[in-house]
Write an enzyme that holds these catalytic residues in place. Structure first.
Site, PDB file in Angstrom:
ATOM      1  N   SER A 711      -0.880 -50.364  58.535  1.00  0.00           N
ATOM      2  CA  SER A 711      -1.600 -49.516  57.820  1.00  0.00           C
ATOM      3  C   SER A 711      -1.179 -48.075  58.349  1.00  0.00           C
ATOM      4  O   SER A 711      -1.865 -47.070  57.794  1.00  0.00           O
ATOM      5  CB  SER A 711      -3.058 -49.811  57.709  1.00  0.00           C
ATOM      6  OG  SER A 711      -3.703 -49.837  59.118  1.00  0.00           O
ATOM      7  N   LYS A 754     -12.877 -48.395  56.586  1.00  0.00           N
ATOM      8  CA  LYS A 754     -12.214 -47.258  56.892  1.00  0.00           C
ATOM      9  C   LYS A 754     -12.907 -46.075  56.434  1.00  0.00           C
ATOM     10  O   LYS A 754     -12.885 -44.897  56.755  1.00  0.00           O
ATOM     11  CB  LYS A 754     -10.619 -47.469  56.319  1.00  0.00           C
ATOM     12  CG  LYS A 754      -9.966 -48.396  57.235  1.00  0.00           C
ATOM     13  CD  LYS A 754      -8.486 -48.695  56.639  1.00  0.00           C
ATOM     14  CE  LYS A 754      -7.708 -49.558  57.331  1.00  0.00           C
ATOM     15  NZ  LYS A 754      -6.572 -49.945  56.989  1.00  0.00           N
TER      16      LYS A 754
END
Length: 823
Positions: A711, A754
């Site tokens: 990511s 996140k």
């Protein structure tokens, strides 16, 4: 020798005709006449599955195959001569010609009998050995071209005579030692004149493998056959002697047990005269307790059988206590004993809301289950798996659900379990055997329908003692757990009424087959607003009670709680926040105990005095003042976090250096990013020759913390582009996404965690893959009201959105010998 020896010893003789009642033993003259008979060129072949026919020997054969029955009946009407050959593989039902041994025996059908059970039995006598040449037909049965097996000549010397004498003597010893062979058989042995018939006779009747008998049949030299028979007889004799020794020893042990039994019976009588026997009292107590149990008939029958076994045992024997403990466990288990469910759905909703703030998905699923159970009454309980970071209330949720349902609550910690027996138990035969933790927990609960929390299911390990996660497959399968088998209980136990709730921090370590059996419910981290409410409603009252304070003794305003959250905690859950609140309460308790003056409503100064200087600084999570530094979003086992990707350039030869304890996947992301940048240098206004004259160093801070995953791909490419173009990244911007060599941006996981981390770090704009839009739609609007999302599919879009137009310094030039910017 085999159990058929009675028949064989009395009937293994030449037959004169069908009506003969007494069959004399074969003489030397009879054998010579039999050997001189002509062997037919073609024979119908009868395959034998589990025996070998020898010349001169008479055996009965039960015929079951249709082909074999047809062959026997046709031969019996004709000349009664057939060929008998054993098959190589006894498991084959219908052997072909190639699946037969090459040497067989010509046989004469003496008698054909129809048995009372419908089977056909034929009595045959072996004549001569033959060899198979080729197949003549295979339907309706096998016919083959054969030739006579030639006997090799041997010397009848002293060695051979001694060998024959030893075989006779050893056979006599076997007859005496074996209880299944009549003593008259030894007389028959002594009266056999022909040495070859003696060898055939013993070979047919001795207890040897079929393959060994076939080898003897195929030997052309009589002396070699005798030697092989001698070896096999020696083995059989040794086995019989060993068996007799063991039986003698066992008989001695039984005599001792009988003596102990009679002494114990006398002792029992004396104890009864003195006022009763404790063992009898235990037996009666178990019997009375069993009468009150409402268990199924198979369980009751099993218990009665085991109770009778206890009654026959000596109370002083070691197995007595094992059997007693086993019966007590069966009685203590709540067979079909249920607590009554409370179907007041509004009450259940109030309890769930009171005990836990948020967790709407979990609460909704529990209410749905209760609603269906209220209507259907006999619904199978679901297997729920709550997945989320530590401290969000997964474990404590089980207690609230049990309270809402009115059920018993039991919790089983799975962290670190490596032994499969922890789940399924040990067999009673083992010393110190006990039931598995599933059965033990149900016994502790005292009901067959508790709320059963399987805590930390992702921490189950595996080693040489088995795989506990595989043992859990049966426990957590709604189609199988109505008959869970514990090795100690030795009976199926119904787990289908139990509401299992598993908890886990991550799904990656859970076995896929186990994961498939559970209904996954994600329990995400809390926002700052939610944490403030949780601190006010749950954490502060709990800490006050734990430390003996009244409501009037301490007041924490929401702004102060927010300061504690932002400056002293960095987590998705509230476990760390609870500790900090506890520290504040203890600080006030100390003041009260020392009778010092203090502010009831705590201030920022009071917080810093008790907790110390702030641990976390927001400013660290905001600025990108220099080129080559980009803020990324990461997922960890404790929730979301932000990380920085730092890149710097120095004169060199184009070497790429990666630091920060990066995993292989993250390193590959950096390599892909640099490769893409080199391939598209012109699009971003970069002189491609720079890549060969400047070394690149990419670093991810917190170097002691392992980092991995794809990511950070977009973050790394943005950092490298920023460093090469000397264009800095926009303020309050973060990003996450995987990249490909073609410059595509791919979706990643852990989006909610996140986003919460970005909000805690005062991030204002977030760049995501377009495919992650669906994850944003699932988040409450109140969580993301201050955030701006940019959805992209190409890396060029990321660069346009992330980098400012103005350069920090002039573009890098090959003529510059020293890097003008040091990050």
């Amino acid at each position: 020798m085999s159990k058929q020896d009675i028949f064989d010893f009395n009937s293994a003789m030449p037959i004169i005709n069908e009506d003969t009642e007494f069959f004399p033993l074969m003489s030397q003259q009879d054998e010579e006449e039999m050997n001189n008979e002509e062997t037919p060129e073609t024979l119908a072949i009868l395959p034998l599955r589990n025996t070998v026919l020898f010349p001169g020997v008479v055996i009965p054969i039960t015929v079951g195959r249709d082909k074999s029955i047809k062959l026997i009946k046709e031969a019996y009407k004709g000349n009664k001569i057939i060929g008998v050959v054993s098959q190589k593989d006894v498991s084959i039902e219908d052997p072909t010609f190639e699946q037969l041994n090459t040497v067989g025996t010509v046989a004469n059908i003496i008698k054909l009998l129809q048995m009372p059970d419908g089977n056909t039995t034929v009595i045959i006598q072996g004549k001569q050995r033959f060899s198979l040449i080729e197949e003549a037909q295979n339907e309706p049965y096998i016919k083959a071209v054969v030739k006579k097996f030639e006997e090799q000549k041997h010397k009848a010397d002293k060695e051979f005579k001694t060998l024959i004498a030893s075989i006779r003597e050893m056979s006599s010893q076997i007859i005496q030692l074996s209880p299944n062979i009549p003593s008259e058989a030894s007389i028959a042995l002594k009266n056999i004149e022909s040495n070859s018939f003696l060898i055939n006779f013993i070979s047919s009747n001795m207890n040897a493998e079929m393959s060994d008998k076939q080898k003897i049949l195929e030997m052309g030299n009589l002396q070699e056959r005798a030697q092989k028979v001698m070896e096999l007889l020696m083995v059989e004799l040794q086995m019989l002697e060993l068996r007799n020794q063991i039986q003698s020893k066992v008989r001695t042990d039984l005599d001792k047990q009988q003596r102990d039994y009679f002494l114990n019976q006398q002792l029992k009588t004396i104890q009864e005269e003195l006022g009763g026997n404790s063992a009898d009292l235990e037996f009666d107590a178990l019997q009375e307790k069993a009468k009150k149990k409402k268990w199924a008939k198979p369980v009751a029958e099993h218990f009665d059988k085991e109770l009778d076994k206890l009654g026959r045992m000596n109370p002083a024997a070691p197995d007595y206590s094992v059997q007693l403990n086993y019966l007590e466990l069966l009685l203590d288990l709540p067979w079909s004993e249920f607590t009554k469910d409370n179907f007041d759905l509004k009450r259940a909703q109030r309890i769930l809301d009171k005990d836990h703030f948020g967790l709407e998905k979990v609460k909704q699923r529990i209410i749905e289950y209760l609603a269906v159970l209220k209507l259907k009454r006999n619904m199978k309980a679901p297997i729920l798996c709550l997945v989320g970071p530590p401290g969000v209330g997964k474990t404590s949720l089980g207690k609230s659900i049990a309270k809402a349902l009115g059920r018993k609550y039991v919790r089983m910690a799975l962290g670190g379990i490596r032994d499969e027996a922890e789940i399924r138990g040990h067999r009673k035969t083992y010393i110190g055997a006990m039931p598995g933790r599933i059965i033990s927990s149900i016994k502790k609960a005292g009901a067959d329908n508790p709320v059963f929390v399987l805590d930390e299911i992702d921490k189950v390990g595996t080693d040489h003692r088995g795989d506990p996660s595989s043992a859990l497959l049966e426990v957590l399968d709604p189609e199988q757990n109505n008959a869970f088998y514990d090795h100690y209980v030795e009976m199926d136990y119904d787990l289908s009424n139990i509401l299992f709730i598993a908890t886990a921090n991550s799904l990656s370590t859970i076995q896929p087959a186990l994961l498939d059996r559970m209904e996954i419910i994600e329990v995400n981290g809390y926002t700052i607003e939610e944490k403030i409410e949780i601190a006010k409603k749950f954490l502060l009252p709990k800490q006050k009670e734990n430390h003996g304070l009244q409501n009037k003794d301490i007041v924490l305003k929401p702004a102060l709680i927010e300061k504690v959250i932002e400056d002293y905690t960095r987590e998705s859950g509230v476990r760390g926040l609870e500790k900090k609140v506890g520290s504040l309460v203890r600080g006030v308790a100390t003041k009260i105990a020392m009778e010092d003056e203090y502010n009831v409503t705590l201030t920022n100064e009071d917080v810093e005095r008790i907790l110390g200087a702030p641990i976390y600084d927001k400013d660290l999570y905001e600025g990108n003042e220099v080129a080559g530094v980009v803020t990324g979003l990461a997922w960890t086992s404790v929730g979301g976090d932000i990380l920085f990707i730092e890149s710097s350039l120095s004169p060199g030869k184009g070497k790429l250096t990666l630091t920060g304890n990066l995993g292989d996947v993250m390193k590959e992301s950096a390599v892909i990013a640099l490769a893409y940048l080199r391939a598209h240098a012109a699009e971003f206004g970069i002189d491609y020759t720079l890549f060969d004259n400047w070394d690149v160093h990419v670093h991810v801070p917190a170097g002691a913390t392992p980092k991995d995953g794809p990511s950070a791909g977009v973050t790394m490419l943005t950092a490298l582009t920023s460093a090469f173009t000397q264009r800095k990244v926009k303020q309050h911007l973060a990003m996450t996404g995987e990249i490909t060599l073609r410059g595509k941006v791919l979706p990643v996981g852990g989006i909610k965690e996140k986003i919460l981390a970005a909000k805690r770090a005062n991030i204002k704009e977030i760049i995501l893959c377009k495919s992650n839009r669906k994850d944003i739609l699932e988040i409450k609007e109140s969580y993301i009201k201050d955030l701006t999302f940019h959805y992209v599919t190409e890396m060029s879009e990321v660069i346009d959105l992330a980098l400012t137009k103005n350069k920090v310094k002039k573009p890098l030039d090959l003529s510059i010998k020293i890097l003008p910017i040091v990050n």
